[in-house]
Design a protein around this motif. Structure first.
Motif, PDB file in Angstrom:
ATOM      1  N   VAL A 158      40.331  28.602  39.084  1.00 18.06           N
ATOM      2  CA  VAL A 158      40.323  28.860  37.646  1.00 18.06           C
ATOM      3  C   VAL A 158      40.402  30.356  37.417  1.00 18.06           C
ATOM      4  O   VAL A 158      39.537  31.094  37.858  1.00 18.06           O
ATOM      5  N   LEU A 210      40.323  33.668  35.127  1.00 15.61           N
ATOM      6  CA  LEU A 210      39.950  34.297  33.857  1.00 15.61           C
ATOM      7  C   LEU A 210      40.505  35.708  33.846  1.00 15.61           C
ATOM      8  O   LEU A 210      40.008  36.572  33.137  1.00 15.61           O
ATOM      9  N   LEU A 248      44.274  39.693  46.168  1.00 14.34           N
ATOM     10  CA  LEU A 248      43.184  38.919  45.560  1.00 14.34           C
ATOM     11  C   LEU A 248      42.835  37.721  46.442  1.00 14.34           C
ATOM     12  O   LEU A 248      41.655  37.402  46.648  1.00 14.34           O
ATOM     13  N   ALA A 283      40.930  39.033  49.367  1.00 19.72           N
ATOM     14  CA  ALA A 283      39.618  39.541  48.985  1.00 19.72           C
ATOM     15  C   ALA A 283      38.662  38.410  48.653  1.00 19.72           C
ATOM     16  O   ALA A 283      37.485  38.459  49.002  1.00 19.72           O
ATOM     17  N   LEU A 307      36.048  31.896  48.193  1.00 26.19           N
ATOM     18  CA  LEU A 307      35.305  31.711  46.944  1.00 26.19           C
ATOM     19  C   LEU A 307      36.001  30.685  46.064  1.00 26.19           C
ATOM     20  O   LEU A 307      37.215  30.639  46.000  1.00 26.19           O
ATOM     21  N   GLY A 345      35.545  27.948  42.346  1.00 26.11           N
ATOM     22  CA  GLY A 345      34.854  27.664  41.092  1.00 26.11           C
ATOM     23  C   GLY A 345      34.503  28.921  40.321  1.00 26.11           C
ATOM     24  O   GLY A 345      35.328  29.806  40.140  1.00 26.11           O
ATOM     25  N   ILE A 346      33.233  28.994  39.900  1.00 28.38           N
ATOM     26  CA  ILE A 346      32.846  30.095  39.033  1.00 28.38           C
ATOM     27  C   ILE A 346      32.972  31.442  39.717  1.00 28.38           C
ATOM     28  O   ILE A 346      33.249  32.427  39.066  1.00 28.38           O
ATOM     29  N   PHE A 347      32.786  31.480  41.047  1.00 28.25           N
ATOM     30  CA  PHE A 347      32.825  32.785  41.705  1.00 28.25           C
ATOM     31  C   PHE A 347      34.219  33.352  41.703  1.00 28.25           C
ATOM     32  O   PHE A 347      34.434  34.542  41.493  1.00 28.25           O
ATOM     33  N   ALA A 393      36.427  32.594  39.464  1.00 24.48           N
ATOM     34  CA  ALA A 393      36.689  32.931  38.061  1.00 24.48           C
ATOM     35  C   ALA A 393      36.095  34.292  37.703  1.00 24.48           C
ATOM     36  O   ALA A 393      36.754  35.130  37.077  1.00 24.48           O
ATOM     37  N   ILE A 394      34.853  34.515  38.132  1.00 24.42           N
ATOM     38  CA  ILE A 394      34.191  35.786  37.841  1.00 24.42           C
ATOM     39  C   ILE A 394      34.961  36.937  38.473  1.00 24.42           C
ATOM     40  O   ILE A 394      35.149  37.998  37.878  1.00 24.42           O
ATOM     41  N   CYS A 395      35.437  36.727  39.689  1.00 25.19           N
ATOM     42  CA  CYS A 395      36.198  37.750  40.401  1.00 25.19           C
ATOM     43  C   CYS A 395      37.457  38.144  39.625  1.00 25.19           C
ATOM     44  O   CYS A 395      37.767  39.327  39.501  1.00 25.19           O
ATOM     45  N   LEU A 433      38.005  37.792  36.452  1.00 26.34           N
ATOM     46  CA  LEU A 433      37.570  38.477  35.236  1.00 26.34           C
ATOM     47  C   LEU A 433      37.286  39.943  35.531  1.00 26.34           C
ATOM     48  O   LEU A 433      37.714  40.854  34.811  1.00 26.34           O
ATOM     49  N   ALA A 434      36.564  40.173  36.625  1.00 25.12           N
ATOM     50  CA  ALA A 434      36.211  41.542  36.998  1.00 25.12           C
ATOM     51  C   ALA A 434      37.458  42.336  37.352  1.00 25.12           C
ATOM     52  O   ALA A 434      37.562  43.521  37.032  1.00 25.12           O
ATOM     53  N   LEU A 435      38.414  41.697  38.001  1.00 27.47           N
ATOM     54  CA  LEU A 435      39.639  42.393  38.383  1.00 27.47           C
ATOM     55  C   LEU A 435      40.357  42.916  37.137  1.00 27.47           C
ATOM     56  O   LEU A 435      40.741  44.092  37.073  1.00 27.47           O
TER      57      LEU A 435
END
Ligand SMILES: Nc1ncnc2c1ncn2[C@@H]1O[C@H](COP(=O)(O)OP(=O)(O)OP(=O)(O)O)[C@@H](O)[C@H]1O
Ligand SMILES: [Mg+2]
Lengths: 291, 327, 252
Positions: free
Chosen positions: B57, B59, B101, B104, B108, B110-112, B114-116, B118-120
C-alpha cells in the motif's frame, strides 16, 4: 559546543510534548492493532478547539483542555463504534485507507470552515521566560511539558492499576483469552480509542500556543509520531517514550548545530524513519516491526 | 452468442484507448483538459493498483511523481533536454527510485511499508526545499520558452502514455506475474515457499510502478510549465492515485481506469456544484474513500460485475474470473 | 448455586466446514462430567460453542433453563459459565496476580475478589510464591494452575476445563487433578472436563460422553466408560462407522 545547555533544555521540553503526541497513537495501535492515520487530525482539532475557546470566550487553553479532551474522547469512542468495528478484521490496506480517508475529511472540513490561515492561541504566559544557568526556559513550553508528563504519567497509572487499564493490557496480549475473562472486547477497543483521541486533543491544546494552528498541522505531527513509534518499537509504550526524547534531541541538535538547521530539522523525522527501518527493522528496542 | 459478447468486451478497451488518443485532436479545450486529467489519473492509479495487488500500500506516490517532474525539469533547464528525452529520463530515475525503495524496505509490509512511502515523499519534499541551488528551492523552476511544445502534442503524449500503462497492466495480469502478486499480497512467506523470490518481484513491481508515475510527472510538468516542491510532491497525487483504484475496484485491471474517469467526473461535479474551493474536492475524495472502503470494497467495477452476473444467469467464465480477481 | 447445562442437538463448525453434528449432552447441578475423544473429534469446538467463540449453526443450549446462545461471550462469563481454554492462554507479560485479577473482571466476581484470591492461593500454593512473576516465564504446569485459578476467580457456577493435562509431566497431571477434585467437592460448582487422558478424567468425573468425528457415540457413568470397549472403538473410529451405518440404515 556552544549552547549545549540550551540544547538540552529545549530537547527535554520538546521530548515531553512528543511523548504525549505519540502515546495516544501507540496506545490505540497496541490494543486495537489498527493504526490510525487520522490521529494527527485529533491533534489539529484539539488545537482549533483551544484557539476558538481563547478567541471567542477568552478561556485559557489549559482550562479548556479537560472539556476538549472529554469531547474528543466521546467523539473517538463513537467514531470507533460506528466506523472502525467494521474493519477490525479487514486487510491492512482497507484499514490504512479508511483511517487515511477519515483524516482527509477532517482536514478539509477544517479548511472549509476555518480557511488555511495560520493561527495561534496566545495566553500571556507563553511569552515569558526565565534563566536557568546559561539557558533560557520558555514558560509556555515548560507548562506544556509538565502537563504532558502529568497526562502520560496518569495513563501509565491507569494501565497499571485501573480495572479497565489492566483489561486493555490483557486485550493487547491475547484477544481471545480476554473474551474469556468476560471483557467486552468491542467496548474496550472503543474506550482505548477514545482515550487515544483525548490524548491527541490534549496534545493539540498545548500546541495551540506553541506553534501555528492550521488544518494541515496534524499531518506533520503524524509523520513525526510514526518516526518515534518506529524508533521505539510498535505497540511498545515505554519504547515510545524513549523514541520521543531521541527524536526531540536529534531535531534540536540539528537546528542548533547544522547550517540552515531549522529547515533541515523538519527532515530529521523522515531520515530517522527511513534509516531505522533499513538498519534495524525491529526498532531500537527490538520489537517486531514486520507484519 | 457468448463468444460475440466476450470478443466485443475485449474490443472495448482498445476502442477506448483509441478514443482517448483521438480526443487530443478535438479542438475543445475543456474536453482536452478532462482527457489529460483522465490520462494522468489512469497512469497513477494503474501504478498504485499494481503495487496494492502485491500487498504494497503506497502513501507516497507523490515521491515518484515529484522525482520524475524534477528530473525532467532540471534536465530541461540545465541541459535543454526536450520533452521526449525528459520523459525517458524521468521514467529511468523513477524506476531507479523504485528499486532503491524496494531494497531499502526489504520485507516490510502493510502499515510499515505505507509509513515508509509516506516518509519518502515528505522527506524528498523537504530536501528539495532545502537545496535551492540544485532544485530552485521554494521559489521553483520555469520551463524554458524554447522547449515548450504545442498543447496537442502534450495531450497525445499523455493519452499514449496512459494507453501504454493500461496495456502493460492488462498484459501483466495475464502472465504468471499476477499470481505471484496475489500470493505476495496474501502471504509473503508462503509465496517464498512456492519458490518465488519476493525481493525480485518487489523490485520489478516498484520499478514499473514508480517509472510509470515519474513519466506522468514529467509530462504534467511540461503541461504546467512550472515546478516547486509543493507542486511536485503534492499529497494530492498520492490521494488521487489511491482513490481512483478504490472507487473503480482494487486488484482489478479495469478498476483504476473506471475509477480515473469517475474521479475526474466527481471532481468536475464538485467544482461546478461547490465552486473552485480547494477543500471541496479533497473532502469529496475523503468521503468516497471512507464510504468506498466501508460499503463498496470491490468498487464500481465489482458492482458492475455483480449486476452483469445477475443479468446473465449462470454467469460467464469471464465474469467469474473478474470477480475472482476482485477479491 | 451451581448450574445445569443442557445441550440439545447443536451443529457447529468453521467457515466452510461443519465439525459438530447433532451433539447433545447434559450436566446436572454439582456434577462433574467429562467429554472424551481423539484428536480432532470436536471437543474444543464444543467448548468454543459454549463459551461463545464458535458460532452455533443449529440446536440450542440451555444454561439454568435460559437460552445461552443469545448471550454474547462476555455476558456468559458474568452468568457463571467460565472456560479455562486449551493451551492455557495466560497473559504472558502480566504478572501472575494480574492474571488472577483479570479472572474476576466480571462484575459479579469483583466483590468477592480478595476471598477468591486467598482460595486460589491455598489451592495452588505455587501461584502464591510466584505472584509477582510474569506469567509467560512460568513452567507449563504452573501456567495450567494459573489458567484454572484464573477461571476460578471468575466465580463460576459451571467450570469448563479443556485438556488441563495437555503437555504436562505425569506428576504435574496428578497435582492438577488433585486440585480439580478439590474444586469438584465444592457444592456450588458443576464441571465439564474435556480430556484425552481418559484415566485421569474418569478418576474425577461421575459421568462421561465420548465424542468421535463430531458426534456423541457413547455416554454413561464413569465406571461403565472405563470398561473402555466403546472408548477404544471411538478412538480408532470404528464407532463412527457403526454410527454412520446406523444412520444410513435409519434413513433407508
Ligand atoms: N479455527 C479453526 N478453523 C477451521 N477448522 C478448525 C478450527 N479449529 C479446529 N478446526 C477443525 O475442527 C475439527 C475439530 O477440532 P477440535 O479442535 O474441536 O478437536 P479436539 O477434539 O479439541 O482435538 P484435540 O484433542 O486435538 O484438541 C478438526 O478437524 C479441526 O481441524
Ligand atoms: Mg482440543
Amino acid at each position: 559546543m556552544e549552547y549545549l545547555g540550551q540544547c538540552a533544555v529545549d530537547s527535554i521540553l520538546l521530548g515531553g510534548l512528543y511523548t504525549l503526541m505519540v502515546i495516544g497513537l501507540s496506545l490505540s495501535f497496541g490494543i486495537t492493532r489498527v493504526i490510525n492515520f487520522a490521529h494527527g487530525e485529533a491533534i489539529m482539532l484539539g488545537a482549533y478547539g483551544a484557539y476558538w475557546a481563547m478567541t471567542l470566550w477568552n478561556v485559557d487553553p489549559l482550562i479548556a483542555m479537560p472539556v476538549l479532551m472529554l469531547l474528543g474522547g466521546i467523539a473517538g469512542y463513537v467514531l470507533f463504534r460506528i466506523l472502525f468495528t467494521r474493519i477490525l478484521s479487514a486487510p491492512a490496506a482497507n484499514q490504512i485507507l479508511l483511517t487515511f480517508g477519515l483524516g482527509l475529511i477532517l482536514q478539509n472540513v477544517a479548511l472549509t470552515l476555518w480557511s488555511g490561515d495560520q493561527r495561534s492561541a496566545n495566553p500571556a504566559y507563553v511569552f515569558s521566560s526565565f534563566q536557568l544557568g546559561d539557558s533560557t526556559v520558555a514558560v509556555g513550553r515548560l507548562i506544556g511539558c509538565a502537563i504532558a508528563v502529568l497526562l502520560v504519567g496518569g495513563l501509565f497509572v491507569w494501565l497499571k492499576h485501573a480495572e479497565a487499564g489492566r483489561a486493555s493490557r490483557a486485550l493487547a496480549e491475547n484477544g481471545e483469552a480476554a473474551v474469556l475473562m468476560g471483557i467486552n472486547v468491542n467496548q474496550m477497543y472503543a474506550i482505548a480509542f477514545g482515550i487515544s483521541t483525548a490524548l491527541g486533543v490534549a496534545t493539540g491544546t498545548i500546541m495551540s500556543s506553541l506553534s501555528a494552528v492550521t488544518p494541515f498541522m496534524g499531518f506533520n505531527m503524524l509523520v513525526k509520531s510514526f518516526a518515534i513509534i518506529v524508533l521505539g518499537g510498535l505497540g511498545n509504550v515505554m519504547g515510545s517514550v524513549a523514541g520521543a526524547f531521541l527524536l526531540a534531541f536529534a531535531e534540536t541538535a540539528v537546528s542548533y548545530y547544522v547550517p540552515n538547521g531549522d529547515g533541515w530539522a523538519e527532515a530529521v523525522a523522515f531520515a530517522v524513519l527511513f534509516f531505522v527501518l533499513i538498519l534495524r527493522p525491529r526498532g531500537i528496542a527490538g520489537q517486531a516491526v514486520m507484519e | 452468442m457468448r463468444m460475440q459478447a466476450s470478443s466485443l468486451l475485449r474490443a472495448i478497451p482498445a476502442l477506448l484507448g483509441l478514443a482517448l488518443i483521438a480526443s487530443a485532436f478535438v479542438d475543445m479545450p475543456q474536453v482536452n483538459d478532462w482527457m489529460f486529467q483522465i490520462s494522468m489519473l489512469i497512469i497513477v492509479s494503474v501504478s498504485w493498483n499494481l503495487m496494492a495487488s502485491a500487498g504494497l500500500v503506497s502513501l507516497g506516490h507523490a515521491a515518484f511523481w515529484g522525482v520524475g517532474s524534477y528530473a525532467s525539469m532540471i534536465a530541461a533547464t540545465r541541459l535543454g533536454l526536450p520533452l521526449v528525452g525528459g520523459v525517458v529520463l524521468a521514467v529511468a530515475v523513477g524506476a531507479l527510485l523504485g528499486c532503491v525503495l524496494a531494497l531499502a524496505t526489504g520485507r516490510l509490509r502493510g502499515i510499515f511499508f505505507a509509513i515508509c512511502t509516506l516518509a519518502l515523499a515528505e522527506g524528498l519534499r523537504v530536501t528539495t526545499v532545502m537545496l535551492p541551488d540544485q532544485t530552485g528551492g521554494a521559489s521553483g523552476l520555469y520551463l524554458p520558452q524554447a522547449l515548450q511544445v504545442p498543447r496537442t502534442a502534450l495531450f497525445v503524449a499523455g493519452a499514449v502514455a496512459a494507453v501504454i500503462c493500461a496495456a502493460a497492466s492488462v498484459w501483466l495480469a495475464r502472465t504468471s506475474f499476477s499470481y505471484a502478486c496475489r500470493a505476495m499480497r496474501n502471504n509473503e512467506s508462503a509465496a517464498q515457499m512456492l519458490g518465488l523470490d519476493p525481493l525480485r518481484y518487489r523490485m520489478a513491481i516498484l520499478a514499473i510502478s514508480a517509472g510509470m508515475v515519474a513519466g506522468a510527472g514529467a509530462i504534467s510538468t511540461w503541461y504546467g510549465g512550472y515546478l516547486d516542491p509543493d507542486v511536485a510532491f503534492s499529497m494530492h497525487i498520492t490521494i488521487e492515485s489511491q482513490i481512483a483504484s478504490i472507487l473503480g475496484g482494487m486488484y482489478t485491471v479495469a478498476g483504476p481506469i473506471v475509477g480515473a474517469i469517475a474521479i475526474v467526473a466527481l471532481s468536475e461535479a464538485t467544482r461546478l456544484g461547490l465552486g473552485a474551493h480547494e477543500g471541496a474536492s479533497q473532502l469529496a475524495y475523503g468521503v468516497v474513500l471512507v464510504l468506498g472502503i466501508l460499503f463498496m470494497p470491490r468498487g464500481l467495477y465489482g458492482l458492475w460485475c455483480d449486476l452483469w452476473a445477475g443479468r446473465i444467469a449462470g454467469a460467464g467464465k469471464a465474469d467469474d474470473t473478474a470477480t475472482e480477481m476482485a477479491r | 448455586m451451581s448450574a445445569a447445562l443442557s445441550v440439545r442437538g447443536i451443529r457447529a463448525g468453521y467457515s466452510g466446514s461443519t465439525v459438530l453434528q447433532d451433539v447433545s449432552f447434559d450436566v446436572a447441578p454439582g456434577e462433574v462430567v467429562c467429554l472424551l475423544g481423539a484428536n480432532g473429534a470436536g471437543k474444543t469446538t464444543t467448548m468454543g460453542v459454549l463459551a461463545g467463540l464458535v458460532r452455533c449453526q443449529a440446536g440450542e443450549v440451555l444454561f439454568d433453563g435460559a437460552d445461552l446462545l443469545r448471550l454474547p461471550s462476555h455476558e456468559r462469563v458474568r452468568a457463571g459459565l467460565v472456560l479455562a481454554p486449551e493451551g492455557r492462554k495466560v497473559f504472558p507479560n502480566l504478572t501472575v496476580e494480574e492474571n488472577l485479577y483479570l479472572g474476576s473482571y466480571n462484575r459479579n466476581a469483583r466483590a468477592g475478589r480478595a476471598g477468591k484470591l486467598a482460595d486460589v492461593y491455598s489451592l495452588f500454593p505455587r501461584l502464591s510464591e510466584r505472584r509477582r512473576q510474569k506469567a509467560g516465564l512460568m513452567s507449563g504446569g504452573e501456567q495450567q494452575m494459573l489458567a484454572i485459578g484464573r477461571a476460578v476467580m471468575a466465580n463460576p457456577r459451571l467450570l469448563l476445563l479443556d485438556e488441563p493435562s495437555l503437555g504436562l509431566a505425569p506428576m504435574i497431571v496428578v497435582a492438577v487433578f488433585d486440585a480439580i477434585r478439590l474444586l469438584a467437592r465444592s457444592t456450588n460448582l458443576s464441571i465439564l472436563l474435556v480430556e484425552q487422558n481418559t484415566r485421569a478424567a474418569l478418576s474425577v468425573a461421575t459421568r462421561g460422553y465420548v465424542l468421535a468425528n463430531g458426534r456423541i457415540v457413547h455416554s454413561g457413568p464413569a465406571a461403565g466408560l472405563s470398561d473402555a470397549v466403546a472408548l477404544r472403538d471411538a478412538f480408532i473410529g470404528r464407532a463412527v462407522n457403526k454410527a454412520i451405518g446406523a444412520e444410513a440404515a435409519s434413513h433407508a
